[in-house]
Design a protein around this motif. Structure first.
Motif, PDB file in Angstrom:
ATOM      1  N   LYS A  10       0.837  -1.196   0.000  1.00  0.00           N
ATOM      2  CA  LYS A  10       0.000   0.000   0.000  1.00  0.00           C
ATOM      3  C   LYS A  10       0.870   1.243   0.000  1.00  0.00           C
ATOM      4  O   LYS A  10       1.838   1.346   0.739  1.00  0.00           O
ATOM      5  N   ASP A  11       0.528   2.202  -0.874  1.00  0.00           N
ATOM      6  CA  ASP A  11       1.275   3.445  -0.925  1.00  0.00           C
ATOM      7  C   ASP A  11       1.111   4.193   0.386  1.00  0.00           C
ATOM      8  O   ASP A  11       0.002   4.380   0.886  1.00  0.00           O
ATOM      9  N   LEU A  12       2.238   4.637   0.927  1.00  0.00           N
ATOM     10  CA  LEU A  12       2.204   5.367   2.196  1.00  0.00           C
ATOM     11  C   LEU A  12       2.125   6.861   1.914  1.00  0.00           C
ATOM     12  O   LEU A  12       2.702   7.353   0.937  1.00  0.00           O
ATOM     13  N   PRO A  13       1.413   7.625   2.746  1.00  0.00           N
ATOM     14  CA  PRO A  13       1.339   9.063   2.541  1.00  0.00           C
ATOM     15  C   PRO A  13       2.701   9.706   2.736  1.00  0.00           C
ATOM     16  O   PRO A  13       3.559   9.179   3.445  1.00  0.00           O
ATOM     17  N   ASP A  14       2.900  10.848   2.077  1.00  0.00           N
ATOM     18  CA  ASP A  14       4.164  11.571   2.171  1.00  0.00           C
ATOM     19  C   ASP A  14       4.190  12.376   3.463  1.00  0.00           C
ATOM     20  O   ASP A  14       4.055  13.585   3.471  1.00  0.00           O
ATOM     21  N   GLY A  15       4.360  11.690   4.577  1.00  0.00           N
ATOM     22  CA  GLY A  15       4.400  12.337   5.882  1.00  0.00           C
ATOM     23  C   GLY A  15       3.007  12.503   6.462  1.00  0.00           C
ATOM     24  O   GLY A  15       2.012  12.119   5.861  1.00  0.00           O
ATOM     25  N   PRO A  16       2.928  13.080   7.670  1.00  0.00           N
ATOM     26  CA  PRO A  16       1.626  13.296   8.312  1.00  0.00           C
ATOM     27  C   PRO A  16       0.697  14.131   7.441  1.00  0.00           C
ATOM     28  O   PRO A  16       1.145  15.038   6.736  1.00  0.00           O
ATOM     29  N   GLU A  17      -0.593  13.834   7.490  1.00  0.00           N
ATOM     30  CA  GLU A  17      -1.556  14.540   6.667  1.00  0.00           C
ATOM     31  C   GLU A  17      -2.554  15.310   7.524  1.00  0.00           C
ATOM     32  O   GLU A  17      -2.814  14.935   8.667  1.00  0.00           O
ATOM     33  N   ARG A  18      -3.102  16.375   6.952  1.00  0.00           N
ATOM     34  CA  ARG A  18      -4.109  17.181   7.622  1.00  0.00           C
ATOM     35  C   ARG A  18      -5.170  17.589   6.594  1.00  0.00           C
ATOM     36  O   ARG A  18      -4.929  17.603   5.400  1.00  0.00           O
ATOM     37  N   LYS A  19      -6.337  17.987   7.092  1.00  0.00           N
ATOM     38  CA  LYS A  19      -7.446  18.372   6.221  1.00  0.00           C
ATOM     39  C   LYS A  19      -7.575  19.885   6.169  1.00  0.00           C
ATOM     40  O   LYS A  19      -7.590  20.564   7.198  1.00  0.00           O
ATOM     41  N   CYS A  20      -7.668  20.421   4.961  1.00  0.00           N
ATOM     42  CA  CYS A  20      -7.845  21.859   4.761  1.00  0.00           C
ATOM     43  C   CYS A  20      -9.276  22.251   5.083  1.00  0.00           C
ATOM     44  O   CYS A  20     -10.224  21.629   4.583  1.00  0.00           O
ATOM     45  N   ILE A  21      -9.460  23.301   5.878  1.00  0.00           N
ATOM     46  CA  ILE A  21     -10.804  23.720   6.263  1.00  0.00           C
ATOM     47  C   ILE A  21     -11.535  24.421   5.122  1.00  0.00           C
ATOM     48  O   ILE A  21     -12.753  24.570   5.167  1.00  0.00           O
ATOM     49  N   ALA A  22     -10.802  24.836   4.083  1.00  0.00           N
ATOM     50  CA  ALA A  22     -11.430  25.547   2.962  1.00  0.00           C
ATOM     51  C   ALA A  22     -11.794  24.630   1.809  1.00  0.00           C
ATOM     52  O   ALA A  22     -12.853  24.769   1.204  1.00  0.00           O
ATOM     53  N   THR A  23     -10.922  23.679   1.489  1.00  0.00           N
ATOM     54  CA  THR A  23     -11.156  22.796   0.349  1.00  0.00           C
ATOM     55  C   THR A  23     -11.704  21.434   0.758  1.00  0.00           C
ATOM     56  O   THR A  23     -12.278  20.722  -0.072  1.00  0.00           O
ATOM     57  N   GLY A  24     -11.490  21.063   2.028  1.00  0.00           N
ATOM     58  CA  GLY A  24     -11.911  19.751   2.493  1.00  0.00           C
ATOM     59  C   GLY A  24     -10.971  18.635   2.085  1.00  0.00           C
ATOM     60  O   GLY A  24     -11.192  17.464   2.414  1.00  0.00           O
ATOM     61  N   GLU A  25      -9.881  18.978   1.371  1.00  0.00           N
ATOM     62  CA  GLU A  25      -8.932  17.978   0.919  1.00  0.00           C
ATOM     63  C   GLU A  25      -7.938  17.625   2.017  1.00  0.00           C
ATOM     64  O   GLU A  25      -7.528  18.477   2.803  1.00  0.00           O
ATOM     65  N   LEU A  75      -6.935  30.333   1.202  1.00  0.00           N
ATOM     66  CA  LEU A  75      -6.702  31.202   2.358  1.00  0.00           C
ATOM     67  C   LEU A  75      -7.699  32.351   2.388  1.00  0.00           C
ATOM     68  O   LEU A  75      -8.247  32.689   3.443  1.00  0.00           O
ATOM     69  N   ASP A  76      -7.951  32.961   1.237  1.00  0.00           N
ATOM     70  CA  ASP A  76      -8.929  34.048   1.167  1.00  0.00           C
ATOM     71  C   ASP A  76     -10.321  33.540   1.540  1.00  0.00           C
ATOM     72  O   ASP A  76     -11.078  34.215   2.252  1.00  0.00           O
ATOM     73  N   LYS A  77     -10.661  32.355   1.066  1.00  0.00           N
ATOM     74  CA  LYS A  77     -11.971  31.773   1.381  1.00  0.00           C
ATOM     75  C   LYS A  77     -12.105  31.540   2.881  1.00  0.00           C
ATOM     76  O   LYS A  77     -13.137  31.878   3.487  1.00  0.00           O
ATOM     77  N   ALA A  78     -11.064  30.980   3.492  1.00  0.00           N
ATOM     78  CA  ALA A  78     -11.107  30.706   4.935  1.00  0.00           C
ATOM     79  C   ALA A  78     -11.265  31.994   5.730  1.00  0.00           C
ATOM     80  O   ALA A  78     -12.003  32.049   6.726  1.00  0.00           O
ATOM     81  N   ALA A  79     -10.587  33.050   5.284  1.00  0.00           N
ATOM     82  CA  ALA A  79     -10.632  34.323   6.004  1.00  0.00           C
ATOM     83  C   ALA A  79     -11.969  35.038   5.822  1.00  0.00           C
ATOM     84  O   ALA A  79     -12.490  35.668   6.750  1.00  0.00           O
ATOM     85  N   GLN A  80     -12.541  34.962   4.619  1.00  0.00           N
ATOM     86  CA  GLN A  80     -13.728  35.750   4.291  1.00  0.00           C
ATOM     87  C   GLN A  80     -15.042  35.052   4.609  1.00  0.00           C
ATOM     88  O   GLN A  80     -16.072  35.712   4.775  1.00  0.00           O
ATOM     89  N   LYS A  81     -15.014  33.727   4.703  1.00  0.00           N
ATOM     90  CA  LYS A  81     -16.255  32.969   4.891  1.00  0.00           C
ATOM     91  C   LYS A  81     -16.458  32.481   6.334  1.00  0.00           C
ATOM     92  O   LYS A  81     -17.346  31.669   6.588  1.00  0.00           O
ATOM     93  N   GLY A  82     -15.654  32.963   7.251  1.00  0.00           N
ATOM     94  CA  GLY A  82     -15.836  32.576   8.650  1.00  0.00           C
ATOM     95  C   GLY A  82     -15.417  31.146   8.972  1.00  0.00           C
ATOM     96  O   GLY A  82     -15.860  30.576   9.980  1.00  0.00           O
ATOM     97  N   LEU A  83     -14.555  30.570   8.138  1.00  0.00           N
ATOM     98  CA  LEU A  83     -14.180  29.172   8.335  1.00  0.00           C
ATOM     99  C   LEU A  83     -13.232  28.979   9.514  1.00  0.00           C
ATOM    100  O   LEU A  83     -13.207  27.907  10.124  1.00  0.00           O
ATOM    101  N   PHE A  84     -12.453  29.993   9.838  1.00  0.00           N
ATOM    102  CA  PHE A  84     -11.570  29.886  11.002  1.00  0.00           C
ATOM    103  C   PHE A  84     -12.396  29.775  12.285  1.00  0.00           C
ATOM    104  O   PHE A  84     -12.100  28.970  13.161  1.00  0.00           O
ATOM    105  N   ALA A  85     -13.443  30.593  12.393  1.00  0.00           N
ATOM    106  CA  ALA A  85     -14.300  30.546  13.574  1.00  0.00           C
ATOM    107  C   ALA A  85     -15.009  29.204  13.676  1.00  0.00           C
ATOM    108  O   ALA A  85     -15.149  28.631  14.768  1.00  0.00           O
TER     109      ALA A  85
END
Length: 211
Positions: free
Chosen positions: A8-23, A63-73
């Motif tokens: 099985k292909d291993l991920p390239d290091g630890p992974e995290r989910k983007c709050i703006a794209t969901g990826e 980054l602009d989406k996260a800042a403008q759409k209240g995603l950080f909160a």
């Protein structure tokens, strides 16, 4: 190994989910943020500040989406303040980070600047990364080619690249093998996303074809 006997292909290091794209992607392709003492969102490009991390892809649109759409909160589950001009501030932090890493590589003998020195390293296959200023002459830059299986960095200005070499301006530079090279490429890729935008598939810094 999987049940079928395939590796099985291993991920390239630890992974995290983007709050703006969901990826979900490796950490080195995202920017970590934390909530500061006054409920202000703070970029943490070194990944060392205390607090629960909030991750956004290193891409200006995300980054602009996260800042403008209240995603950080929403991610922090509390009211927060996003400073005006935060993305521009983040860009300059990443510039400083890349410049500092290239400077360290230079001091360790793993980086050179100047057309002739870079050309020599390329001809001897000592260079792993070709760096050229974004505002240098296209005609001059086209005379040097990205190393085979190497990377290209072309979104620092001549003044910014000059800071890494203790000179007023630098147009051409190269990085050789060394522990810092991978980090320079990763940090430069994050800067590219914030400065000019980059797709999640464009990882590795190979942004310029061989001439």
């Amino acid at each position: 190994m999987t049940r079928g006997g395939q590796t099985k292909d291993l991920p390239d290091g630890p992974e995290r989910k983007c709050i703006a794209t969901g990826e979900v992607q490796p950490k080195h392709g995202l920017i970590r943020f934390v909530v500061g003492p006054e409920n202000q969102i703070v970029p943490d490009i070194m990944g060392k500040l205390p607090g629960r991390g909030i991750w956004v892809a290193a891409d200006r649109a995300a980054l602009d989406k996260a800042a403008q759409k209240g995603l950080f909160a929403r991610a922090a589950r509390q009211p927060v303040t996003v400073p005006d001009g935060m993305v521009d501030q983040l860009e300059q932090m990443l510039v400083r980070r890349v410049v500092d890493l290239v400077s360290l590589a230079r001091k360790s003998g793993a980086a050179v600047s100047g057309y002739e020195k870079v050309k020599d390293w390329l001809s001897k296959e000592e260079a792993e990364v070709l760096i050229q200023s974004s505002d240098g002459s296209e005609r001059g830059k086209s005379k040097l080619s990205t190393p085979h299986f190497g990377s290209y960095i072309g979104w620092l200005t001549a003044n910014e690249l000059g800071l890494a070499f203790g000179r007023q301006t630098v147009i051409h530079a190269a990085l050789g093998a060394g522990g810092l090279t991978k980090r320079v490429v990763e940090e430069a890729q994050r800067l590219k996303g914030v400065r000019i935008g980059v797709s999640s598939a464009d990882v590795g810094g190979r942004g310029r074809p061989r001439g």
